[in-house]
Design a protein around this motif. Structure first.
Motif, PDB file in Angstrom:
ATOM      1  N   ALA A  36       0.824  -1.210   0.000  1.00 14.88           N
ATOM      2  CA  ALA A  36       0.000   0.000   0.000  1.00 14.88           C
ATOM      3  C   ALA A  36       0.857   1.258   0.000  1.00 14.88           C
ATOM      4  CB  ALA A  36      -0.931   0.001   1.207  1.00 14.88           C
ATOM      5  N   ALA A  37       2.066   1.153   0.539  1.00 12.59           N
ATOM      6  CA  ALA A  37       2.978   2.294   0.575  1.00 12.59           C
ATOM      7  C   ALA A  37       3.809   2.424  -0.693  1.00 12.59           C
ATOM      8  CB  ALA A  37       3.912   2.174   1.787  1.00 12.59           C
ATOM      9  N   GLY A  38       3.603   1.510  -1.654  1.00  6.93           N
ATOM     10  CA  GLY A  38       4.284   1.623  -2.937  1.00  6.93           C
ATOM     11  C   GLY A  38       5.495   0.734  -3.112  1.00  6.93           C
ATOM     12  N   TRP A  39       5.793  -0.138  -2.139  1.00  6.57           N
ATOM     13  CA  TRP A  39       6.926  -1.050  -2.282  1.00  6.57           C
ATOM     14  C   TRP A  39       6.511  -2.271  -3.078  1.00  6.57           C
ATOM     15  CZ3 TRP A  39      11.343   1.049  -0.980  1.00  6.57           C
ATOM     16  CH2 TRP A  39      11.350   2.078  -0.041  1.00  6.57           C
ATOM     17  N   ASP A  40       7.490  -2.906  -3.711  1.00  2.57           N
ATOM     18  CA  ASP A  40       7.216  -4.139  -4.444  1.00  2.57           C
ATOM     19  C   ASP A  40       6.656  -5.194  -3.490  1.00  2.57           C
ATOM     20  OD1 ASP A  40       8.044  -3.365  -7.010  1.00  2.57           O
ATOM     21  OD2 ASP A  40      10.144  -3.774  -6.543  1.00  2.57           O
ATOM     22  N   ASP A  41       5.558  -5.800  -3.878  1.00  2.16           N
ATOM     23  CA  ASP A  41       4.937  -6.841  -3.070  1.00  2.16           C
ATOM     24  C   ASP A  41       5.718  -8.142  -3.278  1.00  2.16           C
ATOM     25  OD1 ASP A  41       3.289  -8.917  -2.055  1.00  2.16           O
ATOM     26  OD2 ASP A  41       1.510  -7.667  -2.333  1.00  2.16           O
ATOM     27  N   PRO A  42       6.322  -8.708  -2.216  1.00  2.00           N
ATOM     28  CA  PRO A  42       7.109  -9.938  -2.380  1.00  2.00           C
ATOM     29  C   PRO A  42       6.306 -11.073  -2.990  1.00  2.00           C
ATOM     30  CG  PRO A  42       7.498  -8.979  -0.225  1.00  2.00           C
ATOM     31  CD  PRO A  42       6.363  -8.212  -0.839  1.00  2.00           C
ATOM     32  N   ARG A  43       5.016 -11.132  -2.717  1.00  2.00           N
ATOM     33  CA  ARG A  43       4.188 -12.219  -3.254  1.00  2.00           C
ATOM     34  C   ARG A  43       4.129 -12.167  -4.767  1.00  2.00           C
ATOM     35  NH1 ARG A  43      -0.248 -10.448   1.133  1.00  2.00           N
ATOM     36  NH2 ARG A  43       0.389  -8.496   0.147  1.00  2.00           N
ATOM     37  N   ARG A  44       4.142 -10.965  -5.326  1.00  2.00           N
ATOM     38  CA  ARG A  44       4.149 -10.840  -6.787  1.00  2.00           C
ATOM     39  C   ARG A  44       5.555 -11.034  -7.348  1.00  2.00           C
ATOM     40  NH1 ARG A  44      -0.123  -6.143  -8.696  1.00  2.00           N
ATOM     41  NH2 ARG A  44      -1.932  -6.941  -7.531  1.00  2.00           N
ATOM     42  N   LEU A  45       6.534 -10.549  -6.620  1.00  2.00           N
ATOM     43  CA  LEU A  45       7.905 -10.673  -7.102  1.00  2.00           C
ATOM     44  C   LEU A  45       8.310 -12.133  -7.274  1.00  2.00           C
ATOM     45  CD1 LEU A  45       9.832  -7.927  -5.107  1.00  2.00           C
ATOM     46  CD2 LEU A  45       9.521  -8.027  -7.585  1.00  2.00           C
ATOM     47  N   VAL A  46       8.032 -12.957  -6.275  1.00  2.00           N
ATOM     48  CA  VAL A  46       8.490 -14.349  -6.347  1.00  2.00           C
ATOM     49  C   VAL A  46       7.709 -15.142  -7.394  1.00  2.00           C
ATOM     50  CG1 VAL A  46       9.271 -14.344  -3.958  1.00  2.00           C
ATOM     51  CG2 VAL A  46       6.970 -15.157  -4.484  1.00  2.00           C
ATOM     52  N   ALA A  47       6.546 -14.639  -7.795  1.00  2.00           N
ATOM     53  CA  ALA A  47       5.763 -15.315  -8.834  1.00  2.00           C
ATOM     54  C   ALA A  47       6.126 -14.831 -10.231  1.00  2.00           C
ATOM     55  CB  ALA A  47       4.270 -15.087  -8.589  1.00  2.00           C
ATOM     56  N   GLY A  48       7.005 -13.844 -10.314  1.00  2.00           N
ATOM     57  CA  GLY A  48       7.360 -13.264 -11.601  1.00  2.00           C
ATOM     58  C   GLY A  48       8.714 -13.719 -12.109  1.00  2.00           C
ATOM     59  N   ASP A  49       9.373 -12.829 -12.841  1.00  2.00           N
ATOM     60  CA  ASP A  49      10.664 -13.126 -13.468  1.00  2.00           C
ATOM     61  C   ASP A  49      11.719 -13.386 -12.402  1.00  2.00           C
ATOM     62  OD1 ASP A  49      12.982 -13.238 -14.912  1.00  2.00           O
ATOM     63  OD2 ASP A  49      12.853 -11.206 -15.728  1.00  2.00           O
ATOM     64  N   PRO A  50      12.327 -14.574 -12.344  1.00  2.00           N
ATOM     65  CA  PRO A  50      13.336 -14.860 -11.326  1.00  2.00           C
ATOM     66  C   PRO A  50      14.533 -13.909 -11.379  1.00  2.00           C
ATOM     67  CG  PRO A  50      12.633 -16.876 -12.415  1.00  2.00           C
ATOM     68  CD  PRO A  50      12.053 -15.740 -13.200  1.00  2.00           C
ATOM     69  N   ALA A  51      14.838 -13.386 -12.571  1.00  2.00           N
ATOM     70  CA  ALA A  51      15.985 -12.491 -12.706  1.00  2.00           C
ATOM     71  C   ALA A  51      15.801 -11.206 -11.891  1.00  2.00           C
ATOM     72  CB  ALA A  51      16.236 -12.157 -14.171  1.00  2.00           C
ATOM     73  N   ARG A  52      14.550 -10.778 -11.722  1.00  2.00           N
ATOM     74  CA  ARG A  52      14.300  -9.556 -10.948  1.00  2.00           C
ATOM     75  C   ARG A  52      14.744  -9.700  -9.502  1.00  2.00           C
ATOM     76  NH1 ARG A  52       9.109  -6.387 -10.458  1.00  2.00           N
ATOM     77  NH2 ARG A  52      10.657  -4.821  -9.853  1.00  2.00           N
ATOM     78  N   LEU A  53      14.678 -10.911  -8.962  1.00  2.00           N
ATOM     79  CA  LEU A  53      15.002 -11.122  -7.558  1.00  2.00           C
ATOM     80  C   LEU A  53      16.465 -10.853  -7.251  1.00  2.00           C
ATOM     81  CD1 LEU A  53      13.013 -14.414  -6.827  1.00  2.00           C
ATOM     82  CD2 LEU A  53      12.295 -12.055  -6.438  1.00  2.00           C
ATOM     83  N   THR A  54      17.318 -10.883  -8.278  1.00  2.00           N
ATOM     84  CA  THR A  54      18.744 -10.675  -8.050  1.00  2.00           C
ATOM     85  C   THR A  54      19.179  -9.234  -8.301  1.00  2.00           C
ATOM     86  OG1 THR A  54      19.378 -11.262 -10.313  1.00  2.00           O
ATOM     87  CG2 THR A  54      19.187 -13.060  -8.729  1.00  2.00           C
ATOM     88  N   ARG A  55      18.287  -8.404  -8.851  1.00  2.00           N
ATOM     89  CA  ARG A  55      18.664  -7.012  -9.130  1.00  2.00           C
ATOM     90  C   ARG A  55      18.785  -6.241  -7.831  1.00  2.00           C
ATOM     91  NH1 ARG A  55      14.264  -6.422 -14.020  1.00  2.00           N
ATOM     92  NH2 ARG A  55      15.300  -7.872 -15.457  1.00  2.00           N
ATOM     93  N   ASN A  56      19.848  -5.490  -7.733  1.00  2.00           N
ATOM     94  CA  ASN A  56      20.182  -4.847  -6.468  1.00  2.00           C
ATOM     95  C   ASN A  56      19.047  -3.986  -5.923  1.00  2.00           C
ATOM     96  OD1 ASN A  56      22.329  -4.683  -4.572  1.00  2.00           O
ATOM     97  ND2 ASN A  56      22.697  -2.564  -5.190  1.00  2.00           N
ATOM     98  N   ARG A  57      18.460  -3.147  -6.766  1.00  2.00           N
ATOM     99  CA  ARG A  57      17.397  -2.239  -6.309  1.00  2.00           C
ATOM    100  C   ARG A  57      16.156  -2.997  -5.853  1.00  2.00           C
ATOM    101  NH1 ARG A  57      17.458   3.287  -7.397  1.00  2.00           N
ATOM    102  NH2 ARG A  57      19.293   4.036  -8.530  1.00  2.00           N
ATOM    103  N   VAL A  58      15.959  -4.186  -6.369  1.00  2.00           N
ATOM    104  CA  VAL A  58      14.834  -5.014  -5.941  1.00  2.00           C
ATOM    105  C   VAL A  58      15.210  -5.864  -4.731  1.00  2.00           C
ATOM    106  CG1 VAL A  58      13.314  -6.930  -6.613  1.00  2.00           C
ATOM    107  CG2 VAL A  58      13.828  -5.088  -8.244  1.00  2.00           C
ATOM    108  N   ALA A  59      16.390  -6.475  -4.791  1.00  2.00           N
ATOM    109  CA  ALA A  59      16.775  -7.472  -3.791  1.00  2.00           C
ATOM    110  C   ALA A  59      16.934  -6.884  -2.393  1.00  2.00           C
ATOM    111  CB  ALA A  59      18.070  -8.155  -4.215  1.00  2.00           C
ATOM    112  N   GLN A  60      17.544  -5.716  -2.274  1.00  2.00           N
ATOM    113  CA  GLN A  60      17.829  -5.208  -0.935  1.00  2.00           C
ATOM    114  C   GLN A  60      16.551  -4.856  -0.162  1.00  2.00           C
ATOM    115  OE1 GLN A  60      21.245  -2.732  -0.237  1.00  2.00           O
ATOM    116  NE2 GLN A  60      22.287  -3.435  -2.078  1.00  2.00           N
ATOM    117  N   PRO A  61      15.617  -4.061  -0.732  1.00  2.00           N
ATOM    118  CA  PRO A  61      14.364  -3.853   0.000  1.00  2.00           C
ATOM    119  C   PRO A  61      13.564  -5.137   0.187  1.00  2.00           C
ATOM    120  CG  PRO A  61      14.657  -2.183  -1.711  1.00  2.00           C
ATOM    121  CD  PRO A  61      15.700  -3.236  -1.940  1.00  2.00           C
TER     122      PRO A  61
END
Length: 304
Positions: A36-61
């Motif tokens: 709700a605050a605008g952060w990437d929802d982990p539930r959607r991230l893990v169901a999407g492109d696996p490569a996104r999970l390793t990108r620094n701007r995505v992975a750290q938050p």
């Protein structure tokens, strides 16, 4: 019984990393609030492109958010920890676990850290790389010309640099008999290449509302306990360009009276290192269990 908490760093992200949190109302409330605050929802991230999970701007938050959600559900089931230690970005989460940093500033700082590090790497004009190296002592490893990013033990290190330089080092290290493993990151964390990131990240830390931790957090740069917000800010900023002395952090947990350790994950890299470095101490990771209650039951059994 003295409980120590380990907060994982990057590298263990995977599609099933939220399985142990399934059905936990407290974790879902944290995810909903962050989304709700605008952060990437982990539930959607893990169901999407696996490569996104390793990108620094995505992975750290992402890592900070997932561990904060796990802790929200776990904390009421566990005794208060005696100390907390975090590996790289995990050190930021450690301050949340220790009660020194609320969720919103935690995620803002994770994003600021990732952005500053990406910008610093971009200034080199090359991609970064990191390599786990096992089988050489510190002086020998340094003689090859690389920078030690993390010291995990007397013959276990992580080196960092540009992708081209690390590739050359890999060939030489393997020829010398070392076992090497590439790490799924594209920056050279904890090396001199991160120098341009220190000032902007320190500014973000200075503006963040830290309080004194309820239990000590062990500083990654030397394993010493941190009790004051100013020391926390200084340690977190300097960590970007200094070697993370993880073996010293593990020793520090034992010195603080910890008799068992639980890793928040994802993955079990820290627990495996702790089992090797602290033989005889009970150590597990959330990834070892099917549920958070299973992990809490294991902790309880250690006290009986």
């Amino acid at each position: 019984m003295g409980l120590g908490i380990l907060c994982s760093g990057q590298g263990g992200q995977h599609a099933g990393m939220l399985d142990v949190l399934a059905g936990e109302p407290a974790t879902q409330r944290i995810f909903d609030r962050a989304a709700a605050a605008g952060w990437d929802d982990p539930r959607r991230l893990v169901a999407g492109d696996p490569a996104r999970l390793t990108r620094n701007r995505v992975a750290q938050p992402l890592l900070c958010l997932v561990q904060a959600a796990a802790w929200a559900a776990l904390a009421p089931l566990l005794p208060p920890p005696l100390a907390v230690a975090g590996y790289s970005i995990g050190e930021l989460t450690a301050y949340h676990v220790a009660g020194a940093l609320a969720l919103d500033p935690l995620l803002a700082l994770a994003s600021a850290r990732a952005g500053a590090m990406d910008a610093a790497m971009a200034r080199t004009g090359e991609a970064g790389a990191m390599l786990a190296v096992r089988g050489l002592d510190r002086p020998t490893l340094l003689s090859f010309g690389g920078e030690i990013a993390i010291a995990n033990g007397p013959d276990r290190y992580v080196i960092g640099g540009t992708a081209g330089h690390v590739a050359l080092l890999r060939d030489r290290l393997e020829a010398a008999g070392a076992a090497v493993t590439a790490i799924a990151v594209d920056i050279a964390s904890h090396t001199s290449m991160m120098a341009p990131a220190v000032a902007p990240f320190h500014a973000a830390l200075a503006a963040a509302p830290f309080t004194a931790p309820l239990c000590p957090v062990l500083a990654g740069i030397d394993g010493a306990p941190v009790f004051h917000p100013d020391r926390a800010r200084a340690s977190l900023a300097s960590q970007l360009v200094r070697t993370v002395e993880w073996a010293a952090c593990l020793d520090g947990l034992r010195e603080r009276g910890c008799t068992l350790l639980l890793e928040l994950g994802p993955g079990d890299a820290l627990s495996r290192m702790a089992q090797s470095h602290l033989p005889g101490m009970p150590v597990r990771a959330l990834a070892d269990f099917r549920s958070l209650r299973g992990a809490a039951a294991w902790v309880e059994r250690q006290s009986t």
